[in-house]
Design a protein around this motif. Structure first.
Motif, PDB file in Angstrom:
ATOM      1  N   HIS A  59       0.835  -1.201   0.000  1.00 25.90           N
ATOM      2  CA  HIS A  59       0.000   0.000   0.000  1.00 25.90           C
ATOM      3  C   HIS A  59       0.870   1.253   0.000  1.00 25.90           C
ATOM      4  CE1 HIS A  59      -3.308   2.787   1.416  1.00 25.90           C
ATOM      5  NE2 HIS A  59      -3.902   2.088   0.480  1.00 25.90           N
ATOM      6  N   HIS A  62       4.750   6.358  -4.480  1.00 25.61           N
ATOM      7  CA  HIS A  62       5.593   7.518  -4.183  1.00 25.61           C
ATOM      8  C   HIS A  62       6.853   7.096  -3.432  1.00 25.61           C
ATOM      9  CE1 HIS A  62       5.475  12.052  -2.857  1.00 25.61           C
ATOM     10  NE2 HIS A  62       6.234  11.870  -3.911  1.00 25.61           N
TER      11      HIS A  62
ATOM     12  N   LEU B  56      -4.177   0.385  -8.452  1.00 22.06           N
ATOM     13  CA  LEU B  56      -5.335   0.277  -7.561  1.00 22.06           C
ATOM     14  C   LEU B  56      -6.645   0.566  -8.299  1.00 22.06           C
ATOM     15  CD1 LEU B  56      -3.846   2.027  -4.403  1.00 22.06           C
ATOM     16  CD2 LEU B  56      -3.901  -0.413  -4.939  1.00 22.06           C
ATOM     17  N   GLU B 124      -8.618   6.596  -0.136  1.00 19.05           N
ATOM     18  CA  GLU B 124      -7.714   5.573   0.388  1.00 19.05           C
ATOM     19  C   GLU B 124      -6.581   5.305  -0.590  1.00 19.05           C
ATOM     20  OE1 GLU B 124      -9.700   1.938   1.683  1.00 19.05           O
ATOM     21  OE2 GLU B 124      -7.752   0.910   1.572  1.00 19.05           O
ATOM     22  N   ALA B 125      -6.908   5.294  -1.894  1.00 18.36           N
ATOM     23  CA  ALA B 125      -5.863   5.066  -2.895  1.00 18.36           C
ATOM     24  C   ALA B 125      -4.866   6.222  -2.914  1.00 18.36           C
ATOM     25  CB  ALA B 125      -6.487   4.872  -4.274  1.00 18.36           C
ATOM     26  N   ILE B 128      -1.656   6.337  -0.657  1.00 18.43           N
ATOM     27  CA  ILE B 128      -0.376   5.656  -0.911  1.00 18.43           C
ATOM     28  C   ILE B 128       0.726   6.640  -1.287  1.00 18.43           C
ATOM     29  CG2 ILE B 128      -1.446   3.457  -1.582  1.00 18.43           C
ATOM     30  CD1 ILE B 128      -0.668   4.137  -4.488  1.00 18.43           C
ATOM     31  N   ALA B 129       0.371   7.908  -1.494  1.00 20.69           N
ATOM     32  CA  ALA B 129       1.382   8.948  -1.739  1.00 20.69           C
ATOM     33  C   ALA B 129       2.012   9.438  -0.436  1.00 20.69           C
ATOM     34  CB  ALA B 129       0.766  10.127  -2.483  1.00 20.69           C
ATOM     35  N   ALA B 130       1.457   9.026   0.702  1.00 18.04           N
ATOM     36  CA  ALA B 130       2.025   9.368   2.011  1.00 18.04           C
ATOM     37  C   ALA B 130       2.742   8.133   2.558  1.00 18.04           C
ATOM     38  CB  ALA B 130       0.923   9.809   2.962  1.00 18.04           C
TER      39      ALA B 130
END
Lengths: 388, 388
Positions: A59, A62, B56, B124-125, B128-130
């Motif tokens: 999950h 980046h 995703l 939620e998708a 995933i950048a965090a």
């Protein structure tokens, strides 16, 4: 145009480490690469990182900045995703940047966490490298796709399961000295033929395993390497990239890899060498048939003759052109995003004379690494040469 | 070193199109870009493509070759993923390649399909950048992260929700003439302040929408553009990239964007301009506070003064430096992987005098595009200039 040197390499063990995150794996690989290179982290100007399925396995997208952090580096970071050729793409861009004088020192690598998904989960995740609308939803998985390619090859050129078994036996033999390899065990042709069928005609020993792992490279300009008196005798002298239609049914031939052919032709021309100069190669053997198609596409075997190369001893450790002296994806393991970078690490050590299998290629001056995505809808090829 | 021209641009409408695949969207955008450019598809030498969450949203990785195919192009393709800065990274690499003589014609762009996931699924998708381990699992989402940044800004420099509302009002006003924009409707400060709270202090109108869409650019060398007599007066003259720690808690300041500052400084130096030369900019306003932080990081406002820029009319269409004349992510929409390329398309048209809002910047010669990933853990900045 600057020369491009591989100053340091680092690999984690490849294998089952479902509890380890990709950042943990990458931290280990980069630590080794920095130590080996003697280059301080503060000199790194950019990070080029390959990862394939972090979104599904962790999950986590980046991953560029996250991996710079894991490596202890403060520099802009870019993540490349091209299925199993992810870090091949990262390397290509890194080579271009150093060559063109944009950077003197870059960190390149890749990581993949896979086994935490389990076999069924990882197989489903790997399928995102194929065409979801036209292949995956029809039930295609990668063992099935490569089985089609193998059958098409047999139909056109002959050969059979025993020939492929010889590829697996060779790569397992090569991995016996590789302490980072997932399988450091010899297998016999009989064992390979007796193994369970995965997707006919391919059996268990025709398939690379699911693997966790990371690989890292510290790459510098020739000028930087000279100025800092680095022990970096191996240069990346050629880079090439090819592409193909994504879905198998959109291609003219199932038993050809034009993306690898194009990438190879570009890399050879870029380095000013041809296939006859290549002393050893690491090629993308996610399945045994993939090694056969790769060496043909790269002109290391004639079309239709790749199938017998391992059996006839032409590509074994003491053959004309040893293929996958590391053990290849088959025995070394295939943590997808790490594979392309790990191939460059292996070729570098083989050429530098610091690899356990260097004794088989003592006079080698030119090596090649071939990294492929999906059913070779994308591919990169890099040529490496000893400079001293 | 060759000059780098934007020869053609193409955008799909941005908005709700949950039934459209990213390949369908990208095919449309590239069709427009090729038509506008007059460049034949056969001349394209490489494809640089940004996408963030295809794994995703569409169970589809390895989108590079798939998108070359959708564009009708036979050329090697690479996919870049850097969260919301994905196509910014693709553009940066494309610019480097053309500049250094590797390619004469490249196709660059990005696409994102998001709304098929629904609001909760897409949120939620996007997470995933965090940092999944240290932010997402603690419940952080992007509205929450930017709310923390806004509150930190207010605490340090003052300002408040009404200032941010003025940013949203400005961007909605700018989008009124943009037929591709998701919202072509004016809003008032009162409406913005009365809107539901998303994550205090940010309300609904402080947030960009979820969007589907694609953007494409045909980029050529100056020599190619001249030889083929292309109508391509706008050049990309500067490129920069920055990085930062991934997780907010690892940063020294929440109310600063050092990755954008570094990317901007590099791009300005690369182009040989400074912030005072910039006549207009498209900046990454995923939230209104993001625009404030961006213009400060890019030296288009003093630190602590960005908050009042829209309210005081300095960044409105007829202000000193109009920001987000396209409507920005706020009103134009934010199909993540397409955003960076769409910004270049908008700046190109604004400078070329072919944008509906060009009348506000009739004498403009220099524009800037700023694309950011996550909470600006990665950023790219490009400088564009009129050459004729």
């Amino acid at each position: 145009m600057s020369g491009v040197r591989v100053a340091g390499t680092g690999l984690t063990p490849f294998g089952n480490a479902p509890e380890r995150t990709s950042r943990d794996l990458f931290a280990e690989a980069t630590q080794t690469a920095f130590e080996e290179s003697g280059v301080p982290r503060a000199d790194v100007e950019a990070v080029f990182y390959g990862n394939f399925m972090g979104e599904l396995a962790e999950h986590q997208g980046h991953q560029g900045p996250l991996m710079a952090e894991a490596a202890g580096v403060q520099a802009p970071a870019t993540r490349y995703e091209s299925a199993c050729a992810s870090s091949g793409m990262a390397i290509r861009d890194a080579v271009m940047r150093v060559r063109n004088g944009e950077h003197d020192v870059v960190l390149v690598g890749g990581a993949e966490r896979m086994t935490n998904l389990g076999t069924a989960g990882a197989t489903e995740a790997l399928a995102i490298a194929a065409d979801d609308l036209w292949e995956v939803r029809a039930g295609m998985t990668f063992p099935g796709a490569y089985a089609l390619m193998a059958q098409a090859y047999f139909d056109e050129f002959g050969g059979g399961r025993e020939d492929l078994a010889n590829v697996a036996v060779k790569n397992h033999d090569n991995a016996l000295t590789n302490e980072k390899a997932q399988y450091q065990t010899a297998i016999s042709v009989e064992e390979a033929l007796d193994a369970p069928t995965v997707s006919s005609p391919l059996g268990l020993y025709d398939s690379c395993p699911l693997s966790d792992g990371a690989a890292a490279l510290v790459i510098t300009s020739e000028e930087y390497a000279d100025e800092h008196d680095l022990d970096a005798p191996v240069a990346i002298t050629g880079t090439g990239q090819g592409g193909d239609r994504m879905a198998l049914h959109d291609r003219n031939h199932l038993a050809r890899s034009p993306a690898a052919r194009d990438a190879g032709a570009e890399a050879y021309a870029d380095a000013g060498v041809d296939a006859s100069d290549v002393d050893l190669a690491e090629v993308h053997d996610c399945f045994t048939i993939a090694e056969v198609l790769a060496i043909e596409a790269l002109d290391l075997a004639q079309i239709g003759e790749g199938i017998s190369a391992a059996r006839d001893g032409r590509t074994t450790a003491d053959g004309d052109v040893p293929i996958n002296l590391s053990g290849g994806l088959k025995a070394k393991g295939h943590p997808v995003g790490a594979t392309g970078a790990s191939q460059i690490a292996e070729v570098t050590k083989l050429l530098a004379g610091t690899h356990p299998n260097s004794e088989h290629v003592a006079d080698a001056t030119t090596g090649l690494a071939h990294n492929a995505g999906g059913t070779v809808a994308s591919a990169t090829v890099h040529v490496l040469e000893v400079m001293e």
